[in-house]
Design an enzyme around this catalytic site. Structure first.
Site, PDB file in Angstrom:
ATOM      1  N   SER A  74     100.770  29.303 109.588  1.00 38.63           N
ATOM      2  CA  SER A  74     101.794  30.178 110.101  1.00 38.63           C
ATOM      3  C   SER A  74     103.223  29.731 109.784  1.00 38.63           C
ATOM      4  O   SER A  74     104.138  30.544 109.888  1.00 38.63           O
ATOM      5  CB  SER A  74     101.650  30.281 111.621  1.00 38.63           C
ATOM      6  OG  SER A  74     101.991  29.061 112.253  1.00 38.63           O
ATOM      7  N   SER A 131      98.505  25.201 110.444  1.00 42.89           N
ATOM      8  CA  SER A 131      99.756  25.927 110.166  1.00 42.89           C
ATOM      9  C   SER A 131     100.902  25.101 109.619  1.00 42.89           C
ATOM     10  O   SER A 131     101.929  25.651 109.248  1.00 42.89           O
ATOM     11  CB  SER A 131     100.234  26.633 111.439  1.00 42.89           C
ATOM     12  OG  SER A 131      99.460  27.767 111.686  1.00 42.89           O
ATOM     13  N   LYS A 136     111.719  26.515 112.714  1.00 38.62           N
ATOM     14  CA  LYS A 136     110.726  27.577 112.881  1.00 38.62           C
ATOM     15  C   LYS A 136     111.068  28.387 114.129  1.00 38.62           C
ATOM     16  O   LYS A 136     111.452  27.804 115.157  1.00 38.62           O
ATOM     17  CB  LYS A 136     109.329  26.948 113.002  1.00 38.62           C
ATOM     18  CG  LYS A 136     108.184  27.955 113.029  1.00 38.62           C
ATOM     19  CD  LYS A 136     106.815  27.250 113.059  1.00 38.62           C
ATOM     20  CE  LYS A 136     105.666  28.255 113.012  1.00 38.62           C
ATOM     21  NZ  LYS A 136     104.340  27.610 112.983  1.00 38.62           N
TER      22      LYS A 136
END
Lengths: 95, 491
Positions: free
Chosen positions: B158, B182, B78
């Site tokens: 997210s 998330s 990420k």
């Protein structure tokens, strides 16, 4: 509680985010929608309740009081938008 | 030969150890898959050269019989994790072309264990969002589509790039972070497994900060075992994070297959929301039935402050964000928009560099922390947070081992469908997950079925602090009963 246009401008200034005059009304609506949503917290009886300061109980670790890092000026400056090779450069602060 | 990207992480590990395949072959197969899937926009930066170099090093280790726990396993990272020498932006314009001169603790541990980096994955800007639509690099598409339709769907957020990449076989696993849901919400939307560990389990050092008392990193993986394998590598005490917990890291994988007989599973009545999709409720009951069939005992429990978790979150998280994001000032790194004086430069830089959702949250956070409002908002929210945590503590004190809830109130929605007019509509996605962050507990999302439209739906298990092992044991029971869900390739 809800915010008026003057408060939106004040918050924007505190947050150091430039807000154009034609954005204020829209932002005011959004901020008030969020504030209306969180309003319900007021109905919770919190008498005698301590505010949370740490989500997991833990004692803060202490380390020896010695220099353990530093001397990496070039690394620190590497991503800066403006430097003179030794310091960050910013617009003139003191006349 | 089977498609190497269809292997699980555990499967690939086995094949690598037996020397059936090489790490380079595995990396090449994934690099090709990533290149062929740019339509999904899951990766914001591909690092094929680095991947091949790391894979070659892994092959050398494997040949020498020195293979480490994740030797040769290709992962996606990420873009919230600082990676040395590799652009890290949190998917915000304000970080521009930031290239860290250091490595986050978690990614350093993954490389220590032999993993291979395929690239950086898309996410909502500064992890603020539930659909991956706030990214400066544009939205991510889910590899899933509704039956008979080609409407592009969100992968959740997210960690949308992480979930999309894992579901579409663009890596064998991914790092992710979870501040209000998330990891778990995108995992549920994409039929993948995601675990948010106990607060303090994984180091936050080198992870771009959003709300420090809520942020926690964890893995998204194809199945429960893979998530357990990754989590072991990601966990552990780190002196560089003052909230890192100095507790032993168990072999999470060993928890799979452990009997859940006699475990008490709490079913919280407050999670039965009005207007919840009937298929979510059915899924929840099905999950409970599976656990019961495995010998667990179901107990109705009460978490009376549940409805206040989301509003309290939308005070605490923006407050912490407004403080954390004060560092983006156009001086030390990232974007700078010149101005007449230093204050003008700050204001222009932050107006141009932050997207709409980030600006909104920074402003809310600034307001609730400002003089005269601190007590009414922030202090009240932190007191409510104490009550939310107390609800869980009372529940666990009754002998409850874990709590079963739905992971999300619905299946994935279309890109552009939600939150346009009212930010609250998007925030409600996290209604089942946010309580867990507020209380610092571990939570896992496991795929449990498909919606009528053919989209994945997930269940969430919430555990006692530092008892992720129970979540892996229970998650494996659900997974065994529900099976696996793979999207049809259209990209």
């Amino acid at each position: 509680m809800s915010v008026d246009a003057a408060t939106v401008r004040r918050i924007a200034h505190l947050a150091r985010i430039a807000v154009a005059e034609d954005e204020v009304e829209h932002l005011q609506g959004e901020l008030n929608a969020i504030l209306a949503f969180v309003e319900q917290l007021g109905e919770v009886d919190v008498t005698g309740v301590e505010p949370m300061t740490s989500v997991t109980p833990m004692a803060m670790k202490q380390r020896d009081d010695v220099v353990s890092d530093g001397g990496i000026r070039d690394d620190v400056l590497r991503n800066a938008p403006a430097t003179d090779g030794q310091f960050f450069l910013v617009p003139k602060v003191v006349e | 030969m089977t498609d190497l990207t269809s292997l699980t992480l555990a499967g690939a590990r086995e094949r690598l150890r037996k020397k059936d395949i090489t790490a380079l072959e595995l990396a090449d197969a994934h690099i090709a898959a990533v290149e062929g899937a740019r339509a999904l926009n899951a990766y914001v930066l591909e690092t094929p050269d680095q991947a091949r170099e790391m894979a070659k090093a892994s092959d050398a280790k494997l040949a020498a019989g020195e293979g480490r726990p994740l030797e040769g396993i290709p992962l996606g990272i990420k873009d919230l994790f600082a990676t040395k020498g590799v652009r890290t932006t949190a998917c915000s314009k304000i970080l521009g072309d930031f290239v860290p001169t250091y490595e986050s603790t978690i990614t350093a541990q993954l490389w220590r264990d032999g993993a291979v980096m395929l690239g950086k994955l898309n996410n909502d800007e500064f992890a603020m969002g539930s659909s991956n639509e706030t990214s400066h690099f544009g939205p991510v598409s889910s590899p899933w589509r509704r039956k008979g339709a080609n409407t592009p769907l969100v992968p959740g957020g997210s960690s949308g790039g992480s979930a999309s990449a894992v579901a579409a076989h663009l890596c064998l696993g991914a790092t992710a972070t979870d501040t209000g849901g998330s990891i778990r919400q995108p995992a549920a939307f994409t039929g993948t497994v995601g675990i948010k560990p106990t607060y303090g389990r994984c180091s936050r050092w080198g992870v771009v900060a959003f709300a420090s008392s809520l942020d926690q990193a964890g893995p998204i993986a194809r199945d429960v075992r893979d998530a357990a394998i990754l989590m072991r590598a990601m966990s552990g005490y780190d002196p560089k994070d003052s909230t890192s917990a100095d507790v032993p890291v168990p072999d999470f994988e060993a928890a799979l297959g452990q009997s859940v007989k006699g475990m008490k599973i709490g079913i919280p009545k407050e999670y039965r929301l009005d207007g919840i999709a009937p298929e979510i409720d059915t899924l929840w009951q099905q999950g409970a039935a599976w656990l019961k069939a495995a010998g667990a005992e179901l107990v109705e429990v009460s978490l009376p402050h549940t409805k206040y978790a989301l509003p309290a979150y939308y005070i605490v998280a923006p407050a912490e964000a407004s403080s954390n994001l004060a560092r983006y000032d156009g001086v030390r790194y990232g974007l700078r928009i010149p101005g007449g004086d230093v204050s003008d430069m700050y204001q222009r830089t932050r107006a141009d560099g932050f997207g709409a959702e980030v600006r909104r949250r920074v402003m809310i956070g600034t307001y609730v922390l400002s003089a005269g409002y601190y007590d009414a908002y922030y202090l009240q929210a932190q007191k409510v947070r104490t009550l939310i945590k107390r609800d869980f503590e009372r529940c666990f004190a009754q002998g409850i081992n874990a709590i079963l809830t739905p992971a999300t109130p619905s299946a994935a929605f279309g890109i552009g469908e939600k939150g346009g007019a009212d930010p609250i509509e998007m925030y409600l996605n996290d209604v089942f997950t946010v309580t867990v962050n507020m209380a610092g507990l571990p939570g896992i999302a496991v795929p449990a079925g498909l919606s009528a439209e053919g989209l994945p739906l997930g269940l969430q298990l919430i555990g006692r602090p530092f008892d992720e092992e129970t979540l892996f044991s229970l998650g494996a029971v659900i997974e065994d009963a529900a099976g696996h869900f793979t999207p049809e390739k259209w990209w």
